[in-house]
Design a protein around this motif. Structure first.
Motif, PDB file in Angstrom:
ATOM      1  N   ARG A  47       0.825  -1.205   0.000  1.00  0.00           N
ATOM      2  CA  ARG A  47       0.000   0.000   0.000  1.00  0.00           C
ATOM      3  C   ARG A  47       0.863   1.259   0.000  1.00  0.00           C
ATOM      4  NH1 ARG A  47      -5.330  -0.707   0.789  1.00  0.00           N
ATOM      5  NH2 ARG A  47      -6.075  -2.754   1.499  1.00  0.00           N
ATOM      6  N   ILE A  48       1.927   1.248   0.785  1.00  0.00           N
ATOM      7  CA  ILE A  48       2.831   2.398   0.795  1.00  0.00           C
ATOM      8  C   ILE A  48       3.499   2.565  -0.561  1.00  0.00           C
ATOM      9  CG2 ILE A  48       4.959   3.323   1.800  1.00  0.00           C
ATOM     10  CD1 ILE A  48       4.155   2.049   4.443  1.00  0.00           C
ATOM     11  N   GLY A  49       3.871   1.438  -1.186  1.00  0.00           N
ATOM     12  CA  GLY A  49       4.498   1.504  -2.502  1.00  0.00           C
ATOM     13  C   GLY A  49       3.589   2.141  -3.537  1.00  0.00           C
ATOM     14  N   ARG A  50       2.293   1.819  -3.486  1.00  0.00           N
ATOM     15  CA  ARG A  50       1.355   2.438  -4.427  1.00  0.00           C
ATOM     16  C   ARG A  50       1.127   3.911  -4.097  1.00  0.00           C
ATOM     17  NH1 ARG A  50      -1.216  -2.699  -3.908  1.00  0.00           N
ATOM     18  NH2 ARG A  50      -2.648  -1.885  -2.329  1.00  0.00           N
ATOM     19  N   ALA A  51       1.065   4.230  -2.798  1.00  0.00           N
ATOM     20  CA  ALA A  51       0.819   5.619  -2.401  1.00  0.00           C
ATOM     21  C   ALA A  51       2.006   6.523  -2.716  1.00  0.00           C
ATOM     22  CB  ALA A  51       0.511   5.683  -0.908  1.00  0.00           C
ATOM     23  N   ALA A  52       3.203   5.971  -2.792  1.00  0.00           N
ATOM     24  CA  ALA A  52       4.397   6.784  -3.046  1.00  0.00           C
ATOM     25  C   ALA A  52       4.465   7.286  -4.477  1.00  0.00           C
ATOM     26  CB  ALA A  52       5.660   5.981  -2.720  1.00  0.00           C
ATOM     27  N   ALA A  53       3.718   6.681  -5.379  1.00  0.00           N
ATOM     28  CA  ALA A  53       3.641   7.127  -6.783  1.00  0.00           C
ATOM     29  C   ALA A  53       5.007   7.201  -7.435  1.00  0.00           C
ATOM     30  CB  ALA A  53       2.929   8.478  -6.869  1.00  0.00           C
ATOM     31  N   GLY A  54       5.846   6.193  -7.180  1.00  0.00           N
ATOM     32  CA  GLY A  54       7.136   6.115  -7.863  1.00  0.00           C
ATOM     33  C   GLY A  54       8.277   6.814  -7.167  1.00  0.00           C
ATOM     34  N   SER A  55       8.041   7.501  -6.060  1.00  0.00           N
ATOM     35  CA  SER A  55       9.074   8.261  -5.362  1.00  0.00           C
ATOM     36  C   SER A  55       9.571   7.480  -4.154  1.00  0.00           C
ATOM     37  CB  SER A  55       8.522   9.620  -4.923  1.00  0.00           C
ATOM     38  OG  SER A  55       9.428  10.277  -4.056  1.00  0.00           O
ATOM     39  N   MET A  56      10.840   7.099  -4.153  1.00  0.00           N
ATOM     40  CA  MET A  56      11.392   6.379  -3.019  1.00  0.00           C
ATOM     41  C   MET A  56      11.500   7.272  -1.795  1.00  0.00           C
ATOM     42  SD  MET A  56      12.365   3.438  -1.982  1.00  0.00           S
ATOM     43  CE  MET A  56      12.785   2.467  -3.432  1.00  0.00           C
ATOM     44  N   ARG A  57      11.789   8.545  -2.007  1.00  0.00           N
ATOM     45  CA  ARG A  57      11.858   9.453  -0.862  1.00  0.00           C
ATOM     46  C   ARG A  57      10.499   9.573  -0.183  1.00  0.00           C
ATOM     47  NH1 ARG A  57      13.725  14.775  -2.874  1.00  0.00           N
ATOM     48  NH2 ARG A  57      11.528  15.080  -3.412  1.00  0.00           N
ATOM     49  N   ASP A  58       9.442   9.705  -0.977  1.00  0.00           N
ATOM     50  CA  ASP A  58       8.098   9.760  -0.401  1.00  0.00           C
ATOM     51  C   ASP A  58       7.764   8.461   0.323  1.00  0.00           C
ATOM     52  OD1 ASP A  58       8.005  12.221  -1.548  1.00  0.00           O
ATOM     53  OD2 ASP A  58       6.329  11.800  -2.897  1.00  0.00           O
ATOM     54  N   ALA A  59       8.200   7.346  -0.247  1.00  0.00           N
ATOM     55  CA  ALA A  59       7.916   6.050   0.375  1.00  0.00           C
ATOM     56  C   ALA A  59       8.587   5.943   1.736  1.00  0.00           C
ATOM     57  CB  ALA A  59       8.383   4.925  -0.543  1.00  0.00           C
ATOM     58  N   LEU A  60       9.829   6.388   1.841  1.00  0.00           N
ATOM     59  CA  LEU A  60      10.529   6.320   3.130  1.00  0.00           C
ATOM     60  C   LEU A  60       9.909   7.277   4.146  1.00  0.00           C
ATOM     61  CD1 LEU A  60      14.181   6.062   1.792  1.00  0.00           C
ATOM     62  CD2 LEU A  60      12.931   4.289   3.026  1.00  0.00           C
ATOM     63  N   SER A  61       9.447   8.428   3.684  1.00  0.00           N
ATOM     64  CA  SER A  61       8.764   9.348   4.598  1.00  0.00           C
ATOM     65  C   SER A  61       7.462   8.734   5.097  1.00  0.00           C
ATOM     66  CB  SER A  61       8.493  10.677   3.893  1.00  0.00           C
ATOM     67  OG  SER A  61       9.703  11.306   3.511  1.00  0.00           O
ATOM     68  N   LEU A  62       6.702   8.108   4.193  1.00  0.00           N
ATOM     69  CA  LEU A  62       5.482   7.419   4.607  1.00  0.00           C
ATOM     70  C   LEU A  62       5.782   6.262   5.547  1.00  0.00           C
ATOM     71  CD1 LEU A  62       3.511   7.336   1.226  1.00  0.00           C
ATOM     72  CD2 LEU A  62       2.929   8.663   3.251  1.00  0.00           C
ATOM     73  N   LEU A  63       6.907   5.601   5.327  1.00  0.00           N
ATOM     74  CA  LEU A  63       7.292   4.490   6.200  1.00  0.00           C
ATOM     75  C   LEU A  63       7.578   4.989   7.610  1.00  0.00           C
ATOM     76  CD1 LEU A  63       7.819   1.445   6.202  1.00  0.00           C
ATOM     77  CD2 LEU A  63      10.214   1.934   5.696  1.00  0.00           C
ATOM     78  N   ASP A  64       8.249   6.129   7.724  1.00  0.00           N
ATOM     79  CA  ASP A  64       8.463   6.728   9.042  1.00  0.00           C
ATOM     80  C   ASP A  64       7.135   7.010   9.731  1.00  0.00           C
ATOM     81  OD1 ASP A  64      10.960   7.084  10.255  1.00  0.00           O
ATOM     82  OD2 ASP A  64      11.572   8.585   8.795  1.00  0.00           O
ATOM     83  N   ALA A 109       4.280   5.563   9.126  1.00  0.00           N
ATOM     84  CA  ALA A 109       3.606   4.300   9.444  1.00  0.00           C
ATOM     85  C   ALA A 109       4.163   3.678  10.723  1.00  0.00           C
ATOM     86  CB  ALA A 109       3.743   3.328   8.279  1.00  0.00           C
ATOM     87  N   ILE A 110       5.473   3.767  10.925  1.00  0.00           N
ATOM     88  CA  ILE A 110       6.075   3.232  12.153  1.00  0.00           C
ATOM     89  C   ILE A 110       5.539   3.978  13.366  1.00  0.00           C
ATOM     90  CG2 ILE A 110       8.245   2.957  13.406  1.00  0.00           C
ATOM     91  CD1 ILE A 110       9.616   2.533  10.699  1.00  0.00           C
ATOM     92  N   ALA A 111       5.402   5.306  13.234  1.00  0.00           N
ATOM     93  CA  ALA A 111       4.870   6.101  14.342  1.00  0.00           C
ATOM     94  C   ALA A 111       3.410   5.763  14.605  1.00  0.00           C
ATOM     95  CB  ALA A 111       5.032   7.592  14.036  1.00  0.00           C
ATOM     96  N   CYS A 112       2.607   5.631  13.530  1.00  0.00           N
ATOM     97  CA  CYS A 112       1.179   5.320  13.700  1.00  0.00           C
ATOM     98  C   CYS A 112       0.961   3.914  14.224  1.00  0.00           C
ATOM     99  CB  CYS A 112       0.446   5.497  12.373  1.00  0.00           C
ATOM    100  SG  CYS A 112       0.335   7.207  11.793  1.00  0.00           S
ATOM    101  N   GLY A 113       1.861   3.007  13.884  1.00  0.00           N
ATOM    102  CA  GLY A 113       1.704   1.617  14.291  1.00  0.00           C
ATOM    103  C   GLY A 113       2.388   1.267  15.588  1.00  0.00           C
ATOM    104  N   GLY A 114       2.908   2.246  16.311  1.00  0.00           N
ATOM    105  CA  GLY A 114       3.543   1.959  17.592  1.00  0.00           C
ATOM    106  C   GLY A 114       4.805   1.142  17.456  1.00  0.00           C
ATOM    107  N   GLY A 115       5.605   1.429  16.443  1.00  0.00           N
ATOM    108  CA  GLY A 115       6.853   0.701  16.260  1.00  0.00           C
ATOM    109  C   GLY A 115       6.746  -0.470  15.314  1.00  0.00           C
ATOM    110  N   GLU A 116       5.567  -0.714  14.746  1.00  0.00           N
ATOM    111  CA  GLU A 116       5.358  -1.765  13.776  1.00  0.00           C
ATOM    112  C   GLU A 116       4.655  -1.186  12.548  1.00  0.00           C
ATOM    113  OE1 GLU A 116       3.129  -4.818  15.701  1.00  0.00           O
ATOM    114  OE2 GLU A 116       4.888  -5.670  16.721  1.00  0.00           O
ATOM    115  N   VAL A 117       4.746  -1.903  11.448  1.00  0.00           N
ATOM    116  CA  VAL A 117       4.080  -1.475  10.222  1.00  0.00           C
ATOM    117  C   VAL A 117       3.073  -2.550   9.858  1.00  0.00           C
ATOM    118  CG1 VAL A 117       4.363  -0.773   7.817  1.00  0.00           C
ATOM    119  CG2 VAL A 117       6.144  -0.227   9.485  1.00  0.00           C
ATOM    120  N   ARG A 118       1.813  -2.309  10.248  1.00  0.00           N
ATOM    121  CA  ARG A 118       0.750  -3.270  10.013  1.00  0.00           C
ATOM    122  C   ARG A 118      -0.268  -2.692   9.046  1.00  0.00           C
ATOM    123  NH1 ARG A 118       3.308  -7.767  11.313  1.00  0.00           N
ATOM    124  NH2 ARG A 118       4.043  -7.777  13.487  1.00  0.00           N
TER     125      ARG A 118
END
Length: 547
Positions: free
Chosen positions: A205-222, A224-233
């Motif tokens: 889902r993050i890969g699709r939301a990033a729309a081809g941008s790896m930088r955006d994907a890593l920002s979204l991953l950060d 997601a870790i915060a929203c998931g309490g240290g996990e990415v679910r």
């Protein structure tokens, strides 16, 4: 502040760790290994694909203390200084905020001096298309023939705005958007190295939301870790991104296949209660329909739930799926015009129901009420019965919902009278024109070979609607073989023409024999204006006989 965001921590430091840009890496590596270096490079691409990152890696490759190579050591003063942004001979300029001729003139004046600490002076100009016309003109001569120790690296997200005089002086590389699968794969390796638990579906889902941008994907991953309490679910990522639960989309398509309007409305209400993003819902529904269309031609298999995808591909007719796709994308476009998003979304679902399957695949045959199957769908066509209380209505192509008498369960036989059938069949538009102008050539059960006088009546869409109307009338599937040619006099149109001629002759004779008319002609030397006599048609006439 000890935490470093993932986008900076995992920024590639060499060509080997660069993801998704193999064509650029291959070209630059070969140039560095063979010494075929150019004095100016232009990197283009959308945000976050690695333009500035490639520029920094190239600067390290040119200035590494171990020598010019495609594999800088990453440990020397030049490599660490460039990574930290403090190497004196790697000058980065943001053209968005330094776009004037004065800044460019100052930069070019310093270019003539030899490098201070490195082998080359590397000028990295980001968003170069933002430079003013005077600034571009000032750099042209130096860009074409710079000092031997100077290398220009230009980066832009909009190469169309870069003057062709600049483009012609650079080696141009277009950095590609990364595929969602490649982004998800890289995120998985990052999380594994970071020791963070994750769901692969969340990374997709993050890969699709990033729309081809790896930088955006890593920002979204950060995030997601915060929203998931240290996990990415996946549930947390779905809530964070405001994406749609796939079960809702499948439920919509199942309700459409079942022709269940009440369930569609209930689903829309449930989505409103669940704070579903209706704009995203329509976009994801269009994407699901596209995947189903690909599955129908064997071009894709859904990695997440292939059984559901194949089931829907088998349940939905290809022509209906194409109509639904158009309705969904147009509904997404028109959603801001609706009174509110929920109302607009509900109307899109009801529009999908209104253009659902019918007999023979025609887009305009009978439709159902929201409670159940329509008279025009295959089940009702076999029985020829209508739902109690359901009023018939004509479609856009002329086929009527009043397909057969209520309660009939047997197949109606054809009596051989094609003109009579054409006159009785309650249709309109092109379907009526087809029936009235066609001539029966051969019949075998419910297989008809017909001839029409013009090619427009033999178009597949028209034939489809005629087949739907006849199938509903007879209560069984009908086959039509249609050819174009000269038709005889045994058609409804020919009979109507003959009737009009006969009525015209009768009307003319009646006028000529009328005593009052004869008196006017004889006493006043009058005459009847040619073409002025028309037969009077009864308003309630069925056969067209004059009064």
């Amino acid at each position: 502040m000890t935490h470093q965001v993932l986008a900076r921590k995992w920024r590639p430091r060499d060509f080997e760790s660069l993801v998704g840009q193999d064509h650029v890496v291959r070209a630059l590596s070969h140039a560095l290994q063979t010494g075929r270096l150019h004095h100016a490079y232009l990197f283009t691409g959308t945000r976050g694909v690695g333009k500035t990152t490639v520029a920094r890696i190239l600067a390290k490759a040119l200035n590494c203390e171990t020598g010019v190579s495609a594999r800088p050591c990453g440990r020397c003063a030049a490599c660490t200084g460039i990574d930290a942004g403090r190497f004196v001979d790697c000058i980065e300029l943001d053209a968005a905020s330094n776009r004037g001729v004065d800044e460019m003139t100052q930069l070019l004046e310093n270019a003539v001096y030899a490098p201070t600490a490195g082998r080359y002076k590397v000028y990295v100009i980001d968003e170069v298309h933002m430079l003013s016309a005077h600034a571009f003109n000032a750099m042209l001569k130096t860009l074409e023939e710079p000092p031997p120790h100077v290398v220009f690296v230009l980066a832009t997200t909009d190469p169309q705005r870069v003057p062709v005089t600049v483009l012609s002086r650079c080696l141009q590389f277009n950095l590609r958007n990364m595929s969602p699968a490649a982004v998800a794969e890289h995120l998985a390796s990052v999380l594994s190295a970071e020791g963070v638990a994750f769901d692969r579906g969340a990374l997709d889902r993050i890969g699709r939301a990033a729309a081809g941008s790896m930088r955006d994907a890593l920002s979204l991953l950060d995030q997601a870790i915060a929203c998931g309490g240290g996990e990415v679910r996946e549930p947390a990522v779905r809530e964070m991104l405001g994406v749609v639960d796939a079960a809702w989309l499948v439920g919509i398509l199942d309700a459409l296949v079942a022709r269940d309007g009440r369930l569609l409305v209930a689903l829309a209400d449930d989505m409103l209660a669940g704070n579903a993003p209706f704009e995203r819902m329509l976009a994801d529904l269009a994407a699901l329909l596209q995947r189903i269309a690909l599955a129908q031609v064997g071009a894709i298999a859904d990695a997440g739930n292939p059984e559901t995808l194949q089931r829907l591909a088998a349940a939905i007719a290809p022509e209906d799926l194409q109509v639904w796709y158009q309705i969904v994308i147009h509904g997404a476009r028109d959603l801001p015009l609706a009174p509110d998003a929920h109302a607009g979304f509900t109307m899109v679902l009801l529009r999908l129901l209104a253009f659902g399957p019918d007999v023979g695949g025609s887009a305009g045959a009978a439709r159902s009420s929201s409670a159940g199957p329509a008279q025009g769908c295959p089940e009702a066509a076999r029985s020829g019965s209508a739902r109690p209380g359901q009023a018939p209505r004509a479609d856009a192509g002329g086929a009527s919902s009043s397909a057969a008498p209520a309660g009939r369960t047997s197949v109606m036989r054809f009596d051989g009278d094609w003109p009579g059938l054409a006159a009785r069949l309650q249709v309109a538009g092109l379907v009526q024109q087809f029936m009235h102008q066609s001539e029966l050539i051969e019949v075998d059960g419910l297989r008809f070979r017909l001839r029409v006088p013009i090619r427009a009546l033999a178009e597949p869409g028209t034939v489809k609607r005629v087949r739907a109307a006849l199938g509903a009338h007879f209560g069984a599937p009908v086959r039509l073989d249609v050819e174009v040619g000269r038709v005889g006099q045994d058609t409804v149109a020919a009979a109507s023409a003959r009737g009009r001629v006969e009525r015209q002759v009768q009307a003319q004779a009646a006028i000529d024999a009328d005593p009052f008319v004869r008196t006017l002609i004889e006493d006043f030397d009058g005459s009847i204006v040619p073409g002025s006599v028309r037969p009077i048609e009864r308003r309630d006439a069925i056969s067209g006989d004059d009064a």
